[in-house]
Design a protein around this motif. Sequence first.
Motif, PDB file in Angstrom:
ATOM      1  N   ASP A 290      69.126  57.196  47.582  1.00 47.17           N
ATOM      2  CA  ASP A 290      68.741  56.196  48.587  1.00 47.17           C
ATOM      3  C   ASP A 290      69.612  54.950  48.414  1.00 47.17           C
ATOM      4  O   ASP A 290      69.333  54.099  47.577  1.00 47.17           O
ATOM      5  CB  ASP A 290      67.260  55.843  48.455  1.00 47.17           C
ATOM      6  CG  ASP A 290      66.749  55.085  49.672  1.00 47.17           C
ATOM      7  OD1 ASP A 290      67.573  54.723  50.540  1.00 47.17           O
ATOM      8  OD2 ASP A 290      65.528  54.852  49.753  1.00 47.17           O
ATOM      9  N   GLU A 291      70.651  54.868  49.199  1.00 45.39           N
ATOM     10  CA  GLU A 291      71.599  53.745  49.153  1.00 45.39           C
ATOM     11  C   GLU A 291      72.003  53.408  47.712  1.00 45.39           C
ATOM     12  O   GLU A 291      71.831  52.275  47.255  1.00 45.39           O
ATOM     13  CB  GLU A 291      70.995  52.522  49.832  1.00 45.39           C
ATOM     14  CG  GLU A 291      70.646  52.794  51.287  1.00 45.39           C
ATOM     15  CD  GLU A 291      70.334  51.515  52.052  1.00 45.39           C
ATOM     16  OE1 GLU A 291      70.897  50.466  51.704  1.00 45.39           O
ATOM     17  OE2 GLU A 291      69.558  51.592  53.010  1.00 45.39           O
TER      18      GLU A 291
ATOM     19  N   SER B 280      64.112  55.691  53.958  1.00 47.10           N
ATOM     20  CA  SER B 280      63.524  55.729  52.613  1.00 47.10           C
ATOM     21  C   SER B 280      62.164  56.417  52.638  1.00 47.10           C
ATOM     22  O   SER B 280      61.805  57.131  51.700  1.00 47.10           O
ATOM     23  CB  SER B 280      63.356  54.308  52.057  1.00 47.10           C
ATOM     24  OG  SER B 280      64.611  53.707  51.880  1.00 47.10           O
TER      25      SER B 280
HETATM   26 MG   LIG Z   1      65.571  52.252  52.785  1.00 45.94          MG
END
Ligand SMILES: [Mg+2]
Length: 259
Positions: free
Chosen positions: A180-181, A50
Amino acid sequence: MEAEAGTPALLEATDLHKSYGSKQVLTGVTLSIRRGQVKAMLGPSGSGKSTALRLINLLERADKGTITLDGESLGTVARGGREVPASERVLAKQRQEVGMVFQHFNLFPHLTAVRNVMSGLTTVRRISRAEARERAMAMLERVGLGQFADSYPAELSGGQQQRVAIARALVMEPKLMLFDEPTSALDPELVGEVLRVMESLARDGMTMLVVTHETSFARRVADEVMLFDSGAIVEQQPPELFFENPLHERTKEFLRHVH
Ligand SMILES: [Mg+2]
Ligand SMILES: Nc1ncnc2c1ncn2[C@@H]1O[C@H](COP(=O)(O)OP(=O)(O)OP(=O)(O)O)[C@@H](O)[C@H]1O
């Protein structure tokens, strides 16, 4: 999906370093993505995935290293033959070139889906409301949510909310999309609809960097898959090789855990 070899990189991040206090989070990350390419980033929690995306999206400044997007250096401007930190005004403009979709969609709860998607166009781009609404509607159609334009986030499922968030990013016409995910917070039965939208974006030629735990998605959609560990890229390979024949012991160990 496979971008032509030899095309210049759209994104070029070189030797990114980032520490928080005494903790080194990124220890020299170099990655490039060609136009139309999709890269998947895998790696254990806390490895810096991240953080890498936040640097690329200019949400934070790297301690060291450079990022260029489409030939333009991000976060700095040339002055008197040197690169100096860009002003907030320049950063705001550069941020618009990169779209980002997070795990938690952060829609405005008091705005309908279409108004959520329009908001960047009317506030940042200063586009007329009528024109913004038209573009936002087209984007909601694109993610399969045309009939939910007037619904509020609380009236939508998590998967639908995440698709609104994707539409909100896309409507700004970014050169690069960072994810991000994007499906980690969703109930399992809602993951597929979001991945399908992402897959169709990839098919349409969007350049994408996707942090994900969805290995089957990475295998099917990504041109290259990388393993992040302890603030660095350990391995980067086309999916067949990454999953079937990884070079590094660390990758093998990681894959044993996710499989
Ligand atoms: Mg992360
Ligand atoms: N603002 C911050 N201040 C201090 N430490 C931070 C900050 N942001 C991240 N970190 C630390 O940096 C490390 C990397 O965090 P990061 O969120 O980039 O990891 P990640 O790979 O995305 O992990 P996850 O898979 O859990 O999302 C972690 O140890 C985290 O605690």
